[in-house]
Design a protein around this motif. Sequence first.
Motif, short mmCIF file in Angstrom:
data_model
loop_
_atom_site.label_atom_id
_atom_site.label_comp_id
_atom_site.label_asym_id
_atom_site.label_seq_id
_atom_site.Cartn_x
_atom_site.Cartn_y
_atom_site.Cartn_z
N LYS A 72 0.83 -1.20 0.00
CA LYS A 72 0.00 0.00 0.00
C LYS A 72 0.87 1.25 0.00
CE LYS A 72 -4.17 1.89 1.90
NZ LYS A 72 -5.39 1.60 2.61
N SER A 73 1.92 1.25 0.81
CA SER A 73 2.79 2.43 0.87
C SER A 73 3.54 2.60 -0.46
CB SER A 73 3.78 2.32 2.03
OG SER A 73 4.59 1.16 1.88
N GLY A 74 3.90 1.50 -1.10
CA GLY A 74 4.58 1.58 -2.39
C GLY A 74 3.69 2.17 -3.47
N VAL A 75 2.41 1.80 -3.45
CA VAL A 75 1.45 2.35 -4.42
C VAL A 75 1.27 3.84 -4.16
CG1 VAL A 75 -0.96 2.30 -5.18
CG2 VAL A 75 0.26 0.16 -4.77
N LEU A 76 1.13 4.22 -2.90
CA LEU A 76 0.98 5.64 -2.56
C LEU A 76 2.19 6.44 -3.04
CD1 LEU A 76 -0.50 5.30 1.03
CD2 LEU A 76 -1.65 6.29 -0.96
N GLU A 77 3.38 5.89 -2.84
CA GLU A 77 4.60 6.57 -3.27
C GLU A 77 4.69 6.67 -4.79
OE1 GLU A 77 7.93 8.74 -2.82
OE2 GLU A 77 6.70 8.02 -1.17
N SER A 78 4.32 5.60 -5.49
CA SER A 78 4.37 5.60 -6.95
C SER A 78 3.40 6.60 -7.56
CB SER A 78 4.04 4.21 -7.49
OG SER A 78 5.02 3.28 -7.12
N MET A 79 2.25 6.76 -6.93
CA MET A 79 1.22 7.64 -7.49
C MET A 79 1.37 9.09 -7.02
SD MET A 79 -0.30 5.64 -9.50
CE MET A 79 -1.62 6.69 -10.07
N LYS A 80 2.31 9.34 -6.11
CA LYS A 80 2.54 10.70 -5.63
C LYS A 80 3.02 11.56 -6.80
CE LYS A 80 4.64 11.11 -1.74
NZ LYS A 80 5.70 11.15 -0.73
N GLY A 81 2.38 12.68 -6.99
CA GLY A 81 2.77 13.60 -8.06
C GLY A 81 2.21 13.26 -9.42
N VAL A 82 1.45 12.16 -9.54
CA VAL A 82 0.84 11.79 -10.81
C VAL A 82 -0.53 12.46 -10.90
CG1 VAL A 82 -0.03 9.89 -12.22
CG2 VAL A 82 2.05 9.59 -10.86
N LYS A 83 -0.73 13.24 -11.93
CA LYS A 83 -2.00 13.93 -12.11
C LYS A 83 -3.05 12.96 -12.65
CE LYS A 83 -4.15 17.78 -14.49
NZ LYS A 83 -4.02 18.80 -15.51
N PRO A 84 -4.19 12.85 -11.97
CA PRO A 84 -5.22 11.92 -12.43
C PRO A 84 -5.81 12.34 -13.78
CG PRO A 84 -5.73 12.75 -10.23
CD PRO A 84 -4.58 13.52 -10.74
N GLU A 85 -6.04 11.36 -14.63
CA GLU A 85 -6.72 11.61 -15.89
C GLU A 85 -8.22 11.62 -15.62
OE1 GLU A 85 -5.42 8.43 -18.39
OE2 GLU A 85 -3.35 9.15 -18.43
N GLU A 86 -8.99 11.99 -16.62
CA GLU A 86 -10.45 11.99 -16.48
C GLU A 86 -10.94 10.56 -16.32
OE1 GLU A 86 -14.45 13.42 -18.87
OE2 GLU A 86 -12.50 13.63 -19.80
N VAL A 87 -11.80 10.35 -15.33
CA VAL A 87 -12.33 9.01 -15.05
C VAL A 87 -13.59 8.81 -15.87
CG1 VAL A 87 -13.27 7.49 -13.29
CG2 VAL A 87 -11.37 9.00 -12.74
N LEU A 88 -13.56 7.82 -16.75
CA LEU A 88 -14.72 7.49 -17.56
C LEU A 88 -15.26 6.11 -17.23
CD1 LEU A 88 -13.47 8.82 -21.01
CD2 LEU A 88 -15.00 9.95 -19.41
N GLY A 89 -14.47 5.29 -16.59
CA GLY A 89 -14.88 3.93 -16.25
C GLY A 89 -14.57 3.62 -14.81
N GLU A 90 -14.01 2.45 -14.58
CA GLU A 90 -13.66 2.05 -13.23
C GLU A 90 -12.54 2.93 -12.69
OE1 GLU A 90 -14.25 0.03 -15.67
OE2 GLU A 90 -15.81 -1.31 -14.97
N SER A 91 -12.54 3.13 -11.37
CA SER A 91 -11.55 4.02 -10.78
C SER A 91 -11.08 3.48 -9.43
CB SER A 91 -12.15 5.41 -10.58
OG SER A 91 -13.26 5.35 -9.70
N VAL A 92 -9.94 4.01 -8.99
CA VAL A 92 -9.34 3.66 -7.71
C VAL A 92 -9.06 4.96 -6.96
CG1 VAL A 92 -7.41 2.53 -6.55
CG2 VAL A 92 -8.19 1.67 -8.74
N ILE A 93 -9.42 5.00 -5.70
CA ILE A 93 -9.14 6.17 -4.88
C ILE A 93 -7.84 5.91 -4.14
CG2 ILE A 93 -9.92 7.63 -2.98
CD1 ILE A 93 -12.79 6.88 -3.80
N ILE A 94 -6.83 6.73 -4.46
CA ILE A 94 -5.52 6.61 -3.83
C ILE A 94 -5.22 7.95 -3.19
CG2 ILE A 94 -3.07 6.20 -4.22
CD1 ILE A 94 -3.86 4.47 -6.62
N GLY A 95 -5.09 7.93 -1.87
CA GLY A 95 -4.95 9.20 -1.16
C GLY A 95 -6.28 9.94 -1.24
N ARG A 96 -6.22 11.17 -1.71
CA ARG A 96 -7.44 11.96 -1.88
C ARG A 96 -7.82 12.10 -3.35
NH1 ARG A 96 -5.87 17.13 1.06
NH2 ARG A 96 -3.93 16.15 1.62
#
Length: 104
Positions: free
Chosen positions: A14-38
């Motif tokens: 879980k901490s590795g996923v949070l670290e990997s996604m840090k600073g990644v700007k979310p794209e527009e969600v049109l289908g299934e999604s995952v909430i990581i952080g906020r």
Amino acid sequence: MRCVIARFPFELTKSGVLESMKGVKPEEVLGESVIIGRRTYPVKQVGQVLTRQDRRDFSIGEVLRAMTQLGFTCRSSLPRTTAPTRVPNPLQRASAMLGTPITA
């Protein structure tokens, strides 16, 4: 946690996923999604960042399964429903085609 995505084994935490996604700007969600952080990310974007593979190489289900097991909130896309439309009867359809709609 060890999981297999696109026939390749990955060791995800879980901490590795949070670290990997840090600073990644979310794209527009049109289908299934995952909430990581906020932030809410499309599943394919998360899979691409974590595996460094092309999005066509893995399925949404593989990533959703891994994210769910790690404790992230996953959401499926529900079609946005509009107000139910009334189906016109044959007289209303014919009238509309002639240019003078009859409402009932």
